[in-house]
Design an enzyme around this catalytic site. Structure first.
Site, PDB file in Angstrom:
ATOM      1  CD  GLU A 335      -2.986  -0.743   2.394  1.00 47.96           C
ATOM      2  OE1 GLU A 335      -4.128  -1.194   2.258  1.00 47.96           O
ATOM      3  OE2 GLU A 335      -2.617  -0.102   3.402  1.00 47.96           O
ATOM      4  CB  CYS A 336       0.792   4.339   0.096  1.00 49.38           C
ATOM      5  SG  CYS A 336       1.124   6.097  -0.218  1.00 49.38           S
ATOM      6  N   GLY A 337       3.456   3.485   0.294  1.00 45.81           N
ATOM      7  CA  GLY A 337       4.888   3.277   0.440  1.00 45.81           C
ATOM      8  C   GLY A 337       5.306   1.862   0.122  1.00 45.81           C
ATOM      9  CB  SER A 435      -2.880   0.427  -5.608  1.00 51.12           C
ATOM     10  OG  SER A 435      -3.612   0.570  -4.409  1.00 51.12           O
TER      11      SER A 435
END
Length: 442
Positions: A335-337, A435
């Site tokens: 997720e993200c990072g 994502s």
């Protein structure tokens, strides 16, 4: 199912920056000093404030998000999280009535919405720096703006001294608005900020600051008056739903990255996974730890990998351990990072590129920072560890990274809070998915 709830209240404010995070931490510290057990909550999808709450209360903090989470689940989550607590303390988001733009309804998912749903009274924080009687007018406006929201008391913040307080309090007395505390200006209260908000609690020496907050707030707040305002939640029109019906675990033995680079994990997801029988196995990529080789899923949450990109690029045991599991088709989600680290390269703010895991075809950069912020309603484009094709998730995107390229097959169709279509998000290669969206509820 009969659920038990302690009394509680919501700490709200007239605007962002009024000091509600500091006030919430001070109240948690003062309640602990009093010998009570407070249960912290945070309104909305914030990833950073809950870490500070958790240190102050010595209990996990849970997000309560009226946009992403159904009311029955919120009701059950409050009860589950509050077991053993004496009082629930929920920090609001932005100003009391500020929310997202959802098809023209700009106040949706506001602190006021959570107050209306739960029935918790609001304790309103007002920054009185540079004003006197106007503070009472602001409180009166907030108290009368919505009939389903009860402003039960006020805490004055950044009071210059006794003379300043004496000029403010008579107006509140005339209006019959209960002032339960007046917090003086204090430079030691301020929490440093970074581009996603406050600096993480794991990076700060919080013990000393929390001790100072406990001292000051124990003197400046009428704790007995504050506790008298707390009320058990009513949860109007919200039947209970077992937390086990929330998003299922991605595996039975889930290796979850947890350190300063990967710290944005929602506690309600971990609680739900454990309730469904999953084992959570933490590991630290920054310490060059590989995920447990017996894990049947790996979860790389968001955080600040851009601040540690050089260390992550040289964390060879971590990189090789994840690659070995991917070669065995073990599901791995970022997720993200975590998504950035699963990609091929990450360019830091100085323009230096760092080699990441290369399990996804994503290239990300902080050299040209751009804010991406908002709720996301996403739908899976194919079967994967997150669900069957077509499964919908409510989530949140908040980052300054630029996606330079990602040539892998897209993971999600995406709409924003107002249901306007956005570009597809994320990618999937084999058992590896990722994502920029922080998933909240399926």
């Amino acid at each position: 199912m009969t659920l038990q709830f302690p009394p509680g209240f919501i700490v709200a404010a007239t605007h962002s920056g009024a000091g509600k995070s500091t006030v919430t931490l001070g109240l948690l510290a003062a309640l602990k000093r009093r010998g009570l057990i407070p249960q912290p909550f945070k309104t909305g999808p914030d990833y950073i404030d809950p870490g500070h709450h958790q240190l102050a209360a010595e209990r996990p903090c849970f997000n309560l998000d009226t946009w992403a989470m159904p009311a029955p689940a919120l009701r059950t989550l409050v009860a589950d999280a509050s077991v053993g607590a004496d009082v629930a303390v929920a920090e609001g988001v932005m100003g009391l009535f500020d929310g997202v733009d959802d098809d023209g309804k700009s106040g949706r998912a506001s602190t006021a919405d959570l107050a209306a749903l739960t029935g918790w009274p609001v304790v309103l924080v007002i920054d009185v720096q540079g004003q006197t009687e106007t503070a009472a007018a602001l409180a009166a406006g907030c108290a009368n703006y919505r009939s389903d929201v009860r402003v039960a008391g006020v805490i004055l913040n950044r009071v210059a001294g006794a003379r300043h307080a004496a000029l403010i309090l008579p107006a509140f007395e005339r209006l019959g608005i209960n002032v339960v505390g007046a917090i003086p200006r204090h430079k030691g209260f301020e929490i440093p900020e970074r581009h996603l908000g406050l600096v993480q609690a794991v990076e700060m020496g919080e013990t000393e600051r929390l001790s100072v907050l406990a001292d000051v707030f124990s003197d400046a707040i009428d704790i007995d008056a504050l506790l008298s305002l707390a009320a058990k939640p009513s949860f109007s029109d919200a039947a209970s739903t077992p937390l086990g019906t929330s998003p299922g675990p991605p595996g039975s033995r889930i290796a979850v990255a947890q350190d300063e680079a990967f710290s944005f994990t929602y506690n309600h997801l971990l609680l739900s996974w454990r309730r469904r029988g999953a084992e959570i196995i933490p590991f630290s990529p920054l310490a060059d730890e590989a995920p447990d080789p017996a894990a049947d899923a790996v979860w790389l949450p968001g955080g600040y990998p851009e601040l540690h990109a050089g260390r992550l690029a040289n964390a060879f045991r971590f990189k090789e351990g994840v690659a070995r599991l991917a070669a065995k088709s073990v599901p791995i989600h970022g997720e993200c990072g975590g998504y950035m680290v699963l990609g091929e390269g990450l360019v830091d703010a100085n323009g230096e590129r760092h080699q990441m895991l290369g399990l996804l075809k994503a290239e990300t950069s902080f050299a040209d920072r751009r804010l991406h912020l908002g709720y996301r309603d996403v739908r899976l484009l194919s079967d994967c560890v997150l669900g069957a094709q077509g499964t919908q998730w409510a989530g949140h995107e908040f980052h300054y990274a630029t996606l330079v390229s990602d040539t892998g097959p897209a993971l999600f169709d995406c709409r924003n809070a107002g249901q306007q279509a956005r570009r597809p998000l994320g990618s999937r290669i084999g058992s590896v998915t990722g994502s920029f969206v922080h998933l909240i509820w399926a």
